[in-house]
Design a protein around this motif. Structure first.
Motif, short mmCIF file in Angstrom:
data_model
loop_
_atom_site.label_atom_id
_atom_site.label_comp_id
_atom_site.label_asym_id
_atom_site.label_seq_id
_atom_site.Cartn_x
_atom_site.Cartn_y
_atom_site.Cartn_z
N MET A 146 36.15 29.19 -6.18
CA MET A 146 37.33 28.96 -6.60
C MET A 146 37.69 30.09 -7.76
O MET A 146 38.93 29.98 -8.39
N ILE A 147 36.87 30.97 -7.96
CA ILE A 147 37.30 31.85 -8.98
C ILE A 147 38.62 32.66 -8.22
O ILE A 147 38.62 33.13 -7.12
N ASP A 148 39.66 32.83 -9.15
CA ASP A 148 40.75 33.59 -8.61
C ASP A 148 40.53 34.75 -8.48
O ASP A 148 40.54 35.34 -9.81
N ASP A 149 40.77 35.47 -7.51
CA ASP A 149 40.74 37.11 -7.47
C ASP A 149 41.87 37.70 -8.23
O ASP A 149 41.77 38.77 -8.31
N ASN A 150 42.69 37.00 -8.48
CA ASN A 150 43.77 37.67 -9.54
C ASN A 150 43.53 37.70 -10.83
O ASN A 150 44.04 38.33 -11.66
N SER A 151 42.57 37.13 -11.25
CA SER A 151 42.08 36.94 -12.81
C SER A 151 41.62 38.12 -13.25
O SER A 151 40.83 38.99 -12.51
N LYS A 152 41.99 38.69 -14.34
CA LYS A 152 41.49 39.93 -15.01
C LYS A 152 40.12 39.96 -15.18
O LYS A 152 39.39 41.12 -15.13
N ASP A 153 39.68 38.71 -15.67
CA ASP A 153 38.21 38.73 -15.68
C ASP A 153 37.15 38.49 -14.54
O ASP A 153 35.88 38.55 -14.70
N SER A 154 37.76 38.56 -13.32
CA SER A 154 37.12 38.29 -12.11
C SER A 154 36.75 39.70 -11.28
O SER A 154 37.56 40.46 -11.40
N ASN A 155 35.34 39.80 -11.28
CA ASN A 155 34.92 40.91 -10.53
C ASN A 155 34.58 40.61 -8.97
O ASN A 155 33.69 41.31 -8.37
N ASN A 156 34.79 39.28 -8.66
CA ASN A 156 34.16 39.03 -7.28
C ASN A 156 34.89 39.50 -6.19
O ASN A 156 36.17 40.06 -6.21
N VAL A 157 34.32 39.73 -5.13
CA VAL A 157 34.91 40.13 -3.82
C VAL A 157 35.73 38.92 -3.23
O VAL A 157 35.10 37.87 -3.16
N SER A 158 37.13 39.25 -2.87
CA SER A 158 37.83 38.11 -2.58
C SER A 158 37.15 37.25 -1.51
O SER A 158 36.63 38.01 -0.44
N SER A 159 37.47 35.97 -1.78
CA SER A 159 37.01 35.17 -0.58
C SER A 159 37.88 35.19 0.78
O SER A 159 37.40 34.73 1.74
#
Length: 301
Positions: free
Chosen positions: A82-95
């Protein structure tokens, strides 16, 4: 239907340009529908994680530490998903990087060859596809028709403007509600006040925009009510997990049971809501396809 009802006015440079612009917007809208379908599928995956929690903490069994570890792992997987890939704090690879399904891919051998060819225009969205840019492309050069265009098309320019505006608003609303790749709502959308339907549409637009700006919604991956319920129950379960020590006291076990029932309720809401939503988006997709194919077929005569 509009072209058929006004056959004598179809051969008109102004109308021809407007029809071509609308056709281009409709193709872009198909990609949005496919991205939204992927988003709905993603929410269904989150539902499965919640079902693991329910299964692990089944009310018919005594809650052991091993069962709770299984539930905790499902909650962690859910949080990552559920990590939003638009979040500035997110470094996750988009689901949403890998996409392999589209509303048009089922029953490939059925229907006309034209429909099969059209299907390839909206097979799936690419890795660098952006919902924000797609919405901006749909809204590009969308403006209220000038007086000379209204006169030249005998009012049909206003009809096409209305269709284009509602198409943009519908796609924007779907992107606002459902997780999708590079999701963003900063799209210029204004309707002149003199348009009869401007007030209700702009009111809805304002309400959705205001909802997205709320503090608890800024980091959310979608405004869908069910997504908010998932976030709340997952947060409550995680907070409870941090306070547990095994073996559980009777009071703590009862508290866990109450929270698990909340998860059960959310799962039921998801089952009741997601399938109808997916069917509605699929219907929008196919209506756009049919409308475009009928228009192109008519213009080709």
């Amino acid at each position: 239907m509009i072209l058929h009802s006004h056959r004598s006015r179809v051969i008109n440079p102004s109308l021809d340009r407007l029809v071509n612009d609308f056709n281009e917007r409709s193709v872009k809208a198909l990609d949005v529908c496919n991205a939204i379908r992927d988003g709905v599928e993603m929410v269904k995956q989150w539902e499965k994680q919640l079902e693991i929690v329910v299964c692990a903490l089944d009310h018919k069994r005594i809650i052991s530490e091993g069962q709770f570890r299984r539930a905790k792992k499902a909650l962690v997987d859910l949080a990552i998903g559920m990590i939003d890939d638009n979040s500035k704090d997110s470094n996750n690879v988009s689901s949403f990087t890998y996409r392999n399904r589209s509303f048009g891919r089922n029953n490939v051998n059925q229907g006309s060859s034209q429909f099969g060819h059209f299907r390839s225009l909206s097979w799936s969205v690419s890795r660098n596809w952006s919902a924000t840019k797609q919405l901006q492309a749909i809204g590009n050069n969308l403006c209220f028709p000038k007086s000379n265009d209204l006169v030249a098309t005998n009012g049909l320019a206003l009809t096409i403007y209305t269709m284009s505006s509602i198409l943009l608003f519908t796609m924007w609303s779907l992107v606002a509600a459902i997780p999708c790749q590079d999701r963003g709502l900063n799209v210029n959308f204004t309707i002149p006040r003199q348009v009869v339907w401007a007030a209700p549409v702009m009111s809805l637009h304002e309400r959705i925009s205001e909802e997205s700006k709320k503090r608890e919604r800024k980091s959310s991956c979608g405004l869908l009510k069910e997504i908010q319920k998932i976030e709340k129950c997952a947060r409550a379960m995680n907070n409870l997990a941090d306070s547990l020590h095994f073996p559980l006291s009777e009071e703590k076990e009862n508290e866990v049971r109450v929270k698990v029932q909340d998860v059960v309720n959310v799962c039921e809401d998801l089952k009741d809501g997601l399938d109808p939503l997916e069917r509605q988006v699929r219907e929008v997709f196919h209506r756009i396809v049919r409308g475009r194919m009928e228009g192109l077929e008519y213009l080709g005569r």
